[in-house]
Motif scaffolding. Structure first.
Motif, PDB file in Angstrom:
ATOM      1  N   MET A 200      66.856 -16.226  -6.125  1.00 31.14           N
ATOM      2  CA  MET A 200      67.103 -14.776  -6.186  1.00 31.14           C
ATOM      3  C   MET A 200      67.892 -14.331  -4.958  1.00 31.14           C
ATOM      4  O   MET A 200      67.615 -14.775  -3.841  1.00 31.14           O
ATOM      5  CB  MET A 200      65.775 -14.014  -6.266  1.00 31.14           C
ATOM      6  CG  MET A 200      65.927 -12.501  -6.285  1.00 31.14           C
ATOM      7  SD  MET A 200      64.361 -11.614  -6.416  1.00 31.14           S
ATOM      8  CE  MET A 200      63.945 -11.934  -8.113  1.00 31.14           C
ATOM      9  N   ARG A 201      68.864 -13.472  -5.170  1.00 27.05           N
ATOM     10  CA  ARG A 201      69.655 -12.917  -4.070  1.00 27.05           C
ATOM     11  C   ARG A 201      69.233 -11.477  -3.832  1.00 27.05           C
ATOM     12  O   ARG A 201      69.337 -10.637  -4.729  1.00 27.05           O
ATOM     13  CB  ARG A 201      71.141 -12.997  -4.410  1.00 27.05           C
ATOM     14  CG  ARG A 201      71.666 -14.432  -4.430  1.00 27.05           C
ATOM     15  CD  ARG A 201      73.009 -14.519  -5.100  1.00 27.05           C
ATOM     16  NE  ARG A 201      73.638 -15.810  -4.859  1.00 27.05           N
ATOM     17  CZ  ARG A 201      74.733 -16.235  -5.462  1.00 27.05           C
ATOM     18  NH1 ARG A 201      75.340 -15.454  -6.344  1.00 27.05           N
ATOM     19  NH2 ARG A 201      75.238 -17.409  -5.184  1.00 27.05           N
ATOM     20  N   ILE A 202      68.763 -11.193  -2.620  1.00 29.91           N
ATOM     21  CA  ILE A 202      68.152  -9.905  -2.308  1.00 29.91           C
ATOM     22  C   ILE A 202      68.998  -9.176  -1.276  1.00 29.91           C
ATOM     23  O   ILE A 202      69.236  -9.692  -0.175  1.00 29.91           O
ATOM     24  CB  ILE A 202      66.722 -10.093  -1.756  1.00 29.91           C
ATOM     25  CG1 ILE A 202      65.882 -10.940  -2.721  1.00 29.91           C
ATOM     26  CG2 ILE A 202      66.058  -8.748  -1.513  1.00 29.91           C
ATOM     27  CD1 ILE A 202      64.553 -11.378  -2.140  1.00 29.91           C
TER      28      ILE A 202
ATOM     29  N   ILE B 245      70.294 -10.807   2.406  1.00 31.48           N
ATOM     30  CA  ILE B 245      71.407 -10.303   3.194  1.00 31.48           C
ATOM     31  C   ILE B 245      71.116  -8.858   3.551  1.00 31.48           C
ATOM     32  O   ILE B 245      70.637  -8.079   2.728  1.00 31.48           O
ATOM     33  CB  ILE B 245      72.758 -10.432   2.462  1.00 31.48           C
ATOM     34  CG1 ILE B 245      73.890  -9.967   3.393  1.00 31.48           C
ATOM     35  CG2 ILE B 245      72.769  -9.663   1.147  1.00 31.48           C
ATOM     36  CD1 ILE B 245      75.270 -10.378   2.921  1.00 31.48           C
ATOM     37  N   VAL B 246      71.390  -8.506   4.801  1.00 36.05           N
ATOM     38  CA  VAL B 246      71.109  -7.167   5.308  1.00 36.05           C
ATOM     39  C   VAL B 246      72.409  -6.430   5.557  1.00 36.05           C
ATOM     40  O   VAL B 246      73.269  -6.897   6.315  1.00 36.05           O
ATOM     41  CB  VAL B 246      70.296  -7.225   6.615  1.00 36.05           C
ATOM     42  CG1 VAL B 246      70.125  -5.825   7.194  1.00 36.05           C
ATOM     43  CG2 VAL B 246      68.944  -7.871   6.373  1.00 36.05           C
TER      44      VAL B 246
ATOM     45  N   ASN C  98      72.205 -11.496  14.888  1.00 36.50           N
ATOM     46  CA  ASN C  98      71.104 -11.973  14.039  1.00 36.50           C
ATOM     47  C   ASN C  98      71.519 -12.163  12.585  1.00 36.50           C
ATOM     48  O   ASN C  98      70.685 -12.491  11.732  1.00 36.50           O
ATOM     49  CB  ASN C  98      69.911 -11.023  14.119  1.00 36.50           C
ATOM     50  CG  ASN C  98      70.215  -9.618  13.614  1.00 36.50           C
ATOM     51  OD1 ASN C  98      71.361  -9.318  13.251  1.00 36.50           O
ATOM     52  ND2 ASN C  98      69.217  -8.762  13.597  1.00 36.50           N
ATOM     53  N   GLY C  99      72.801 -11.935  12.281  1.00 31.68           N
ATOM     54  CA  GLY C  99      73.286 -12.109  10.916  1.00 31.68           C
ATOM     55  C   GLY C  99      73.261 -10.849  10.079  1.00 31.68           C
ATOM     56  O   GLY C  99      73.792 -10.834   8.966  1.00 31.68           O
ATOM     57  N   PHE C 100      72.633  -9.786  10.598  1.00 29.08           N
ATOM     58  CA  PHE C 100      72.620  -8.508   9.889  1.00 29.08           C
ATOM     59  C   PHE C 100      74.014  -7.879   9.985  1.00 29.08           C
ATOM     60  O   PHE C 100      74.759  -8.119  10.929  1.00 29.08           O
ATOM     61  CB  PHE C 100      71.609  -7.544  10.503  1.00 29.08           C
ATOM     62  CG  PHE C 100      70.161  -7.918  10.289  1.00 29.08           C
ATOM     63  CD1 PHE C 100      69.806  -9.133   9.727  1.00 29.08           C
ATOM     64  CD2 PHE C 100      69.152  -7.054  10.673  1.00 29.08           C
ATOM     65  CE1 PHE C 100      68.473  -9.481   9.536  1.00 29.08           C
ATOM     66  CE2 PHE C 100      67.816  -7.383  10.486  1.00 29.08           C
ATOM     67  CZ  PHE C 100      67.468  -8.605   9.925  1.00 29.08           C
ATOM     68  N   HIS C 101      74.336  -7.026   9.001  1.00 30.78           N
ATOM     69  CA  HIS C 101      75.589  -6.277   9.013  1.00 30.78           C
ATOM     70  C   HIS C 101      75.279  -4.782   9.033  1.00 30.78           C
ATOM     71  O   HIS C 101      74.326  -4.333   8.377  1.00 30.78           O
ATOM     72  CB  HIS C 101      76.429  -6.588   7.766  1.00 30.78           C
ATOM     73  CG  HIS C 101      76.921  -8.004   7.725  1.00 30.78           C
ATOM     74  ND1 HIS C 101      76.110  -9.066   7.399  1.00 30.78           N
ATOM     75  CD2 HIS C 101      78.167  -8.533   7.958  1.00 30.78           C
ATOM     76  CE1 HIS C 101      76.813 -10.193   7.440  1.00 30.78           C
ATOM     77  NE2 HIS C 101      78.053  -9.895   7.774  1.00 30.78           N
ATOM     78  N   SER C 102      76.093  -4.038   9.766  1.00 34.06           N
ATOM     79  CA  SER C 102      75.929  -2.585   9.787  1.00 34.06           C
ATOM     80  C   SER C 102      77.211  -1.909   9.330  1.00 34.06           C
ATOM     81  O   SER C 102      78.311  -2.467   9.448  1.00 34.06           O
ATOM     82  CB  SER C 102      75.541  -2.086  11.182  1.00 34.06           C
ATOM     83  OG  SER C 102      76.585  -2.316  12.114  1.00 34.06           O
ATOM     84  N   VAL C 103      77.036  -0.706   8.795  1.00 30.88           N
ATOM     85  CA  VAL C 103      78.147   0.116   8.318  1.00 30.88           C
ATOM     86  C   VAL C 103      78.058   1.465   9.016  1.00 30.88           C
ATOM     87  O   VAL C 103      76.961   2.020   9.164  1.00 30.88           O
ATOM     88  CB  VAL C 103      78.073   0.307   6.784  1.00 30.88           C
ATOM     89  CG1 VAL C 103      79.172   1.247   6.302  1.00 30.88           C
ATOM     90  CG2 VAL C 103      78.158  -1.032   6.073  1.00 30.88           C
ATOM     91  N   ASP C 104      79.181   1.996   9.454  1.00 34.52           N
ATOM     92  CA  ASP C 104      79.169   3.310  10.106  1.00 34.52           C
ATOM     93  C   ASP C 104      79.197   4.413   9.048  1.00 34.52           C
ATOM     94  O   ASP C 104      80.084   5.270   9.028  1.00 34.52           O
ATOM     95  CB  ASP C 104      80.318   3.457  11.102  1.00 34.52           C
ATOM     96  CG  ASP C 104      81.694   3.364  10.449  1.00 34.52           C
ATOM     97  OD1 ASP C 104      81.786   2.832   9.318  1.00 34.52           O
ATOM     98  OD2 ASP C 104      82.671   3.835  11.063  1.00 34.52           O
ATOM     99  N   GLY C 105      78.206   4.376   8.172  1.00 36.04           N
ATOM    100  CA  GLY C 105      78.131   5.340   7.075  1.00 36.04           C
ATOM    101  C   GLY C 105      76.702   5.556   6.637  1.00 36.04           C
ATOM    102  O   GLY C 105      75.760   5.332   7.401  1.00 36.04           O
TER     103      GLY C 105
END
Length: 247
Positions: free
Chosen positions: A1-3, A30-31, A58-65
């Motif tokens: 499963m992909r979460i 995936i974050v 840490n592998g997390f991704h952020s969005v400026d939104g």
């Protein structure tokens, strides 16, 4: 499963890290989350400027939104696959009753409504570390059970977890949304130049909080699971309105 994991408290929030760790072994995680606290932004999308994505150590991704931006970008641009499920949280504080209208946590889950499994918005009804750990275990349980069930397309689950240890939980209650009283009046303040400004005041007190509601379940020590849908049509009024308008 992909979460796909997101939230509205920001990529560095304790609740998000707890959720990520709690779901170890359930599938690929995936974050993609906002780069800052984005509470109260509901399902809003950023349309007036481009969005930037940052990968963290840490592998997390952020969005400026917004929270919804994060899920929208993930599903439609950033990932080369479609995730099986979106989980938004663990929110710092409850999302009960009318709160779902404003919640960025719920907004992110709603943006994931097209996934093959129901999206989940999860909130810890307290500020202590224990509540987040409990909520993480609850979500893990739900995801494992969802793999064996079939719910209507477009469904999301709004999950609230009381501020208790996992072993203290009374069980899981399937609930409807309760309702709050009207919010308190905004608080008027003045800036250093004497110009007025306003703080939005706290939400209203519980009004419809009887048995069967999410408010009641939390008060009794149960996990509240409320199925939500994005179709906000008031179907019971369609015939009345058609008659009134002479349709």
């Amino acid at each position: 499963m992909r979460i796909l994991l997101s939230n509205d408290d920001g990529v560095a929030a304790f609740g998000l890290a707890t959720l990520f760790n709690s779901l170890e072994g359930t599938g690929e995680r995936i974050v993609i989350a906002p780069d800052r606290n984005s509470s109260g932004l509901s399902s809003s999308l950023t349309l007036g400027r481009p969005l930037r994505v940052t990968e963290h150590p840490n592998g997390f991704h952020s969005v400026d939104g917004t929270p919804a931006d994060c899920v929208h970008l993930a599903v439609n641009a950033l990932l080369d696959y479609e995730p099986d499920i979106v989980v938004s949280g663990i929110n710092h504080g409850a999302n009960l009753g009318d709160d779902v209208l404003y919640s960025g946590t719920v907004g992110a889950a709603l943006e994931g409504r097209f996934m093959s499994q129901p999206a989940i918005a999860v909130s810890a009804c307290g500020k202590g570390e224990q509540g987040f750990i409990t909520a993480g275990r609850v979500v893990r349980d739900l995801i494992l059970k969802l793999g064996q069930q079939s719910l209507p397309a477009g469904t999301i689950l709004n999950v609230n977890v009381p501020d208790l240890s996992y072993n203290e939980l009374q069980g899981v209650a399937v609930t409807r949304l309760g309702h709050r009283e009207r919010a308190e009046k905004p608080v008027k303040v003045f800036d250093p130049r004497g110009k007025p400004a306003y703080w939005i005041a706290p939400v209203g007190k519980e009004q419809d909080a009887g048995e069967g509601t999410d408010f009641h379940a939390i008060a009794e020590g149960y996990v509240s699971v409320t199925p939500l849908q994005y179709d906000q049509t008031h179907h019971a009024t369609l015939s009345q309105l058609s008659e009134w308008l002479g349709d």
